[in-house]
Design an enzyme around this catalytic site. Structure first.
Site, short mmCIF file in Angstrom:
data_model
loop_
_atom_site.label_atom_id
_atom_site.label_comp_id
_atom_site.label_asym_id
_atom_site.label_seq_id
_atom_site.Cartn_x
_atom_site.Cartn_y
_atom_site.Cartn_z
CB CYS A 1 37.41 41.91 52.26
SG CYS A 1 37.81 42.90 51.50
CG MET A 2 41.74 44.56 52.81
SD MET A 2 42.74 45.25 53.09
CE MET A 2 41.95 47.00 53.88
CG MET B 1 37.38 36.67 51.61
SD MET B 1 37.24 38.18 52.20
CE MET B 1 39.49 38.20 51.41
N GLY C 1 40.05 40.55 47.43
CA GLY C 1 38.59 40.93 46.26
C GLY C 1 37.81 41.70 45.96
CD GLN C 2 35.79 45.78 48.69
OE1 GLN C 2 35.35 46.37 48.41
NE2 GLN C 2 36.22 45.73 49.77
#
Length: 787
Positions: free
Chosen positions: A169-170, A340, A377-378
């Site tokens: 995701c990153m 994303m 996202g986390q």
């Protein structure tokens, strides 16, 4: 709804949720906003358990249970507000199928086991082949969890085979930032939302993915009316975010690369780039790393004139010109946001570089309201994965395993045997699962994530996983526990002490508030217990230079605490604090300085670098690289990109070309497939699908179609449609003209539903620099199955 009543509505929703959780009634509900929650609750602070925004919550406790959650009005992030998931965060702990005891697979079945049996088995399996054992973790790891796993793997096992799901995701954001600025993580902060004149989202549906930040902007926009900030939604599908936009610019997937280059071309062609800023703070480089002049960079951009880019991007010449107008206006403060849509991209690093190019040429960075900002996202993808360094190539505080001095600094702090840390990076996530499938890895420990649902191209990348030694630490059964050899029940969220680091460099701490159910235990303890068992059995890597336990936890006087014993770990001594203080010593080198642990207990969080001022107060940094805000910027510099590899304090503008995606629609597979999240659920739904209100609001996955495509296929909402790619297929209910509308020739499917695994269909092509897979673009065909 006016901004004031909207805020009141959100606060009231939180209070009513708390009342409902308590089974309370209120006679005064009809009189308006509730002014108080029921008496008898104890309230403690914590960051939200879900996304990377890092909202502050107050957790209401009664009789050893979480019974209410409300927004923390002291939070600089959320200012007393939460989203639908945040308001129900307490319920994530109380699903009926919580894992409550260890299990070992015997004769094909998971059977109840003791902790001693499980720890002993795991220790023996790792000792049998430590160099072929991997650890797969998460951006949901706390800082302590990530740090102890990294130290165990790299210092103890002598293996760099540790990587987090944050690779999915990153990773592109990390490599993009490092290749442009020399160091990782955003220079701006959420305050820029309050000060910008224009927000541009690059493929980001923040109304659903980061709803509290979206609400923060929406409140401001609605309060200021026509004279307020403008919003440009640059995307491949209309979403809830689009409803607020002044301009919706729909582009063909992957052509964001060309669009960014076109903006740069126009800034130079029109003479509207910030010449003074560029002269002082920028260097130009070719794609192969060679130096360029401004004139050579301009020559490269001639393939990206508006007339040329309009032919294949989906944007008109006028729309491209409008974007150039926005960035070329010297008085306009522009905030670019992405997540994303840019990162999960086969050229994710390049598109990150290119958006930085636009801001650097325009001089729109390092100023209030003007910054390029990558959202995550986390909850601790930044604090744990990026800062602690739980990536296959990384070490704490911005260090990397390929640098001898970096390895030595960690080995010296840990008192590890010299040379313990290998110089070669380990398997990144996709390579790790390929190695597991082929047998190049004999085993893996999976913590706080669900890869059997989230890894792309599941048929290939999870092949043979059930035949390997796989340990899973989680709070609920998942599709990953179904293939596990050992399942360990974990403590979740406020059942343990923890520290997260959010998207704006804000470090936030919380204390354990309630006990986990049954025999569930903290992930930190699980690692310490296995490591100490290996130490007891004579494994040499777990011995330091003096023969003592490498992962020893010590108190403030340097005395070892027997934290591998559960009765000690679960006692009054705060192991999380000890680990944080040890790790904190590694944060200064790259100017990621953290305050002492005890400072974070007093407030909702601080943004690093956190340094001590002349009065002895710990001071956070709102914006990096800015004189007067960042303590590491030299006097008189104004802006100083001090992480530059060349040592010249200049950021790099890269000449990155457009490159088509590896798979595009054709006659056999004529649709684009994009996957992602929805408002109600988070990632694979392990937690949110256990919350009745969220599951009831969004019970199952679906395939979202453009109305024109649906009409051509004879598909109505509710019809079952088969989504088929070259890799696999899945049947889903159609949703036509719902909350979002994909562009023609494109479909969208969320990935939260464990009963409908869309990653059987997705492509596993990665960005070659970041190794992050592209979940946003592959080719599929649709077949109507039934009405």
């Amino acid at each position: 709804m006016t901004p004031t009543t909207r805020r009141d509505f959100l606060i009231r929703s939180a209070q009513l949720a708390a009342l409902a959780a308590l089974g309370a009634r209120t006679a005064g509900a009809q009189s308006g906003l509730l002014t108080a929650l029921p008496d008898g609750l104890t309230w403690q602070k914590a960051p939200c358990r879900f996304c990377g925004v890092g909202c502050g919550v107050l957790v209401g406790l009664r009789d050893g249970r979480v019974v209410a959650v409300q927004g923390d009005p002291k939070s600089g992030v959320s200012r007393g507000l939460l989203c639908a998931k945040g308001y129900h965060a307490g319920a994530l702990l109380y699903g009926k199928d919580r894992l409550t005891h260890p299990m070992i697979r015997r004769n094909g079945r998971l059977e109840k086991a003791t902790w001693d049996e499980a720890v002993d088995l795991i220790a023996d399996k790792i000792m049998a082949d430590p160099k072929r054992f991997g650890i797969y973790g998460s951006g949901q790891w706390t800082i302590g969890e990530g740090y102890v796993n990294l130290k165990f793997a790299k210092g103890g096992l002598g293996s760099n085979h540790i990587d987090p799901n944050a690779r999915l995701c990153m990773a592109s954001a990390v490599v993009g930032f490092v290749t442009t600025f020399g160091v990782d993580e955003p220079s701006g902060c959420y305050d820029d939302i309050d000060e910008c004149d224009t927000v541009i989202t690059w493929g980001n549906n923040w109304a659903e993915m980061h709803p509290v930040l979206f609400s923060r902007f929406a409140d401001r926009k609605k309060a200021t009316g026509e004279g307020g900030p403008t919003y440009i939604d640059l995307a491949t599908r209309r979403t809830r975010s689009t409803e607020l936009a002044d301009h919706y610019l729909e582009f063909v997937p992957q052509t964001d690369l060309a669009i960014a280059n076109c903006i740069c071309q126009q800034l130079i062609a029109r003479g509207t780039f910030d010449k003074s800023f560029v002269l002082k703070h920028v260097r130009f480089k070719a794609n192969d790393g060679g130096d360029l002049t401004l004139e050579q960079f301009d020559a490269f951009l001639q393939d990206y004139t508006p007339a040329k880019v309009a032919k294949y991007s989906g944007l008109s010449v006028e729309q491209l010109g409008m974007l150039a107008d926005v960035f070329g206006d010297p008085g306009r403060r522009v905030l670019s946001l992405w997540c994303m849509g840019m990162n999960q991209h086969t050229r994710g690093t390049w598109i990150n570089n290119l958006v930085y190019n636009v801001h650097l040429l325009a001089g729109k960075i390092g100023k209030p309201g003007s910054t390029p900002f990558s959202l995550t996202g986390q909850p601790s993808a930044c604090g744990t994965c990026r800062e602690v360094g739980t990536l296959a190539h990384a070490l704490p505080g911005g260090r990397v395993v390929t640098e001898p001095a970096h390895r030595k600094e960690c080995e010296d702090l840990w008192n590890a045997i010299p040379g313990a840390i290998p110089e070669k990076p380990g398997f990144h996530t996709m390579a790790m699962f390929e190695a597991l499938a082929k047998g190049d890895l004999a085993g893996m420990w999976v913590q706080v994530t669900n890869p059997a649902q989230s890894i792309p191209h599941l048929h290939k990348n999870l092949a043979n996983a059930a035949d390997r030694f796989v340990v899973v630490s989680d709070i609920y059964p998942t599709v990953t526990t179904e293939i596990a050899s050992v399942v360990l029940p974990s403590a979740g969220w406020v059942e343990k002490n923890g520290v997260f680091g959010n998207s704006e460099r804000r470090t936030q701490q919380w204390f354990k508030m309630v006990d986990p159910p049954g025999e569930a235990r903290d992930d930190v303890w699980q690692v310490l217990a296995v490591a100490h068992r290996m130490y007891e059995k004579g494994f040499p890597g777990l011995r330091d230079r003096n023969g003592n336990f490498l992962l020893a936890v010590r108190d403030d006087d340097g005395k070892e605490v027997e934290a591998w014993k559960w009765e000690v770990f679960d006692g009054p001594f705060n192991v999380d604090r000890a680990l944080f203080e040890e790790y904190r010593g590694l944060t200064v080198k790259k100017h990621k300085d953290l305050a002492p642990y005890d400072e974070y207990t007093k407030q909702p969080g601080m943004r690093w670098p956190v340094t001590r001022d002349a009065s002895g107060q710990w001071r956070e940094t709102k914006r990096r690289f800015v004189e007067g805000e960042d303590p590491y910027v030299a006097a008189g510099k104004g802006i100083q990109f001090y992480g530059a590899k060349a040592g010249d304090d200049r950021a790099i503008v890269w000449a990155r070309p457009y490159e088509p995606p590896p798979e595009v629609p054709d006659a056999e597979y004529p649709f684009w497939l994009c996957t992602g999240r929805v408002l109600e659920h988070w990632h694979t739904g392990t937690m949110t699908r256990r919350i009745p209100q969220l599951l009831g609001a969004m019970p199952r996955a679906y395939v979202e179609l453009n109305p024109k495509d649906a009409e051509r296929l004879g598909v109505l909402t509710g019809d079952v449609v088969r989504v088929r790619s070259r890799r696999g297929q899945i049947d889903l209910a159609a949703w036509v003209d719902g909350r979002a509308v994909p562009q023609e020739g494109s479909v969208f499917v969320p990935f939260f539903d464990e009963t409908r695994l869309i990653n059987r269909v997705t492509l596993d092509a990665c960005c070659p620099m970041s190794k992050e897979p592209d979940y946003k673009k592959c080719a599929v065909r649709l077949e109507k199955v039934s009405s």
